[in-house]
Design a protein around this motif. Structure first.
Motif, mmCIF file in Angstrom:
data_model
loop_
_atom_site.group_PDB
_atom_site.id
_atom_site.type_symbol
_atom_site.label_atom_id
_atom_site.label_comp_id
_atom_site.label_asym_id
_atom_site.label_seq_id
_atom_site.Cartn_x
_atom_site.Cartn_y
_atom_site.Cartn_z
ATOM 1 N N THR A 2 0.843 -1.181 0.000
ATOM 2 C CA THR A 2 0.000 0.000 0.000
ATOM 3 C C THR A 2 0.885 1.238 0.000
ATOM 4 O OG1 THR A 2 -1.550 -1.232 1.371
ATOM 5 C CG2 THR A 2 -1.903 1.121 1.191
ATOM 6 N N GLN A 4 1.620 4.931 0.985
ATOM 7 C CA GLN A 4 1.235 5.897 2.005
ATOM 8 C C GLN A 4 1.657 7.272 1.519
ATOM 9 O OE1 GLN A 4 3.028 5.300 5.870
ATOM 10 N NE2 GLN A 4 1.995 7.068 6.755
ATOM 11 N N THR A 7 0.546 11.213 6.605
ATOM 12 C CA THR A 7 0.549 10.611 7.929
ATOM 13 C C THR A 7 -0.791 9.945 8.211
ATOM 14 O OG1 THR A 7 -0.130 12.750 8.860
ATOM 15 C CG2 THR A 7 2.232 12.210 8.934
ATOM 16 N N THR A 8 -0.723 8.865 8.952
ATOM 17 C CA THR A 8 -1.944 8.209 9.418
ATOM 18 C C THR A 8 -2.533 9.049 10.548
ATOM 19 O OG1 THR A 8 -0.788 6.944 11.107
ATOM 20 C CG2 THR A 8 -0.954 5.926 8.899
ATOM 21 N N SER A 119 8.778 2.856 6.238
ATOM 22 C CA SER A 119 8.023 3.963 5.664
ATOM 23 C C SER A 119 8.833 5.251 5.808
ATOM 24 C CB SER A 119 6.689 4.122 6.401
ATOM 25 O OG SER A 119 6.158 5.412 6.196
#
Length: 147
Positions: A2, A4, A7-8, A119
């Motif tokens: 996935t 990204q 930011t989550t 990441s």
């Protein structure tokens, strides 16, 4: 795998805990009754967005803009920002290099702090947490004293 691109929500909460200026957020998470999705902001973050169920998010480029491009040792050595993959594995590392040696990030007890992750966004979040712990000013727009 996935991709990204920002930011989550958990990473965003960690940045907010560090006191990162919300006006630097260039994206936002929008939560409604059925989902949460990422949206690009076409204006700086404003606090009123929270009332509309938005929470701030930072893109990779917005995170890099927070990290100082250079650090200076007490002896005056200039260390320049680098983002690279480690030779021993494929994780991304944020570091500063003088041309001869690396700045070794440590915690308050002198223990080495690992500023890397699979990441690149997480590596930047870890770096911002470390910079905040050390009291180093975020925002590289004023790095005029880099040679």
């Amino acid at each position: 795998m996935t991709t990204q691109i920002a930011t989550t929500p958990e990473q965003s909460a960690r940045l907010q805990a560090c006191g990162v200026d919300l006006s630097t957020a260039d994206m936002a998470w929008k939560e409604d009754l059925t989902s949460i999705r990422l949206q690009v902001l076409n204006h700086p973050w404003i606090e009123n967005l929270r009332n509309l169920h938005y929470s701030p998010a930072w893109s990779f480029s917005a995170l890099l803009a927070l990290i100082p491009r250079c650090l200076h040792s007490p002896m005056g050595t200039e260390y320049r920002l680098e983002l690279s993959t480690l030779r021993i594995h494929t994780e991304f590392e944020v570091q500063w290099f003088s041309g001869h040696d690396r700045w070794h990030p440590t915690d308050d007890n002198g223990k080495y702090v690992r500023l890397w992750d699979k990441s690149p966004i997480e590596a930047c979040v870890k770096t911002i947490e470390w910079l905040t712990l050390k009291g180093i000013k975020l925002d590289n727009s004023h790095d005029t004293d880099c040679n």
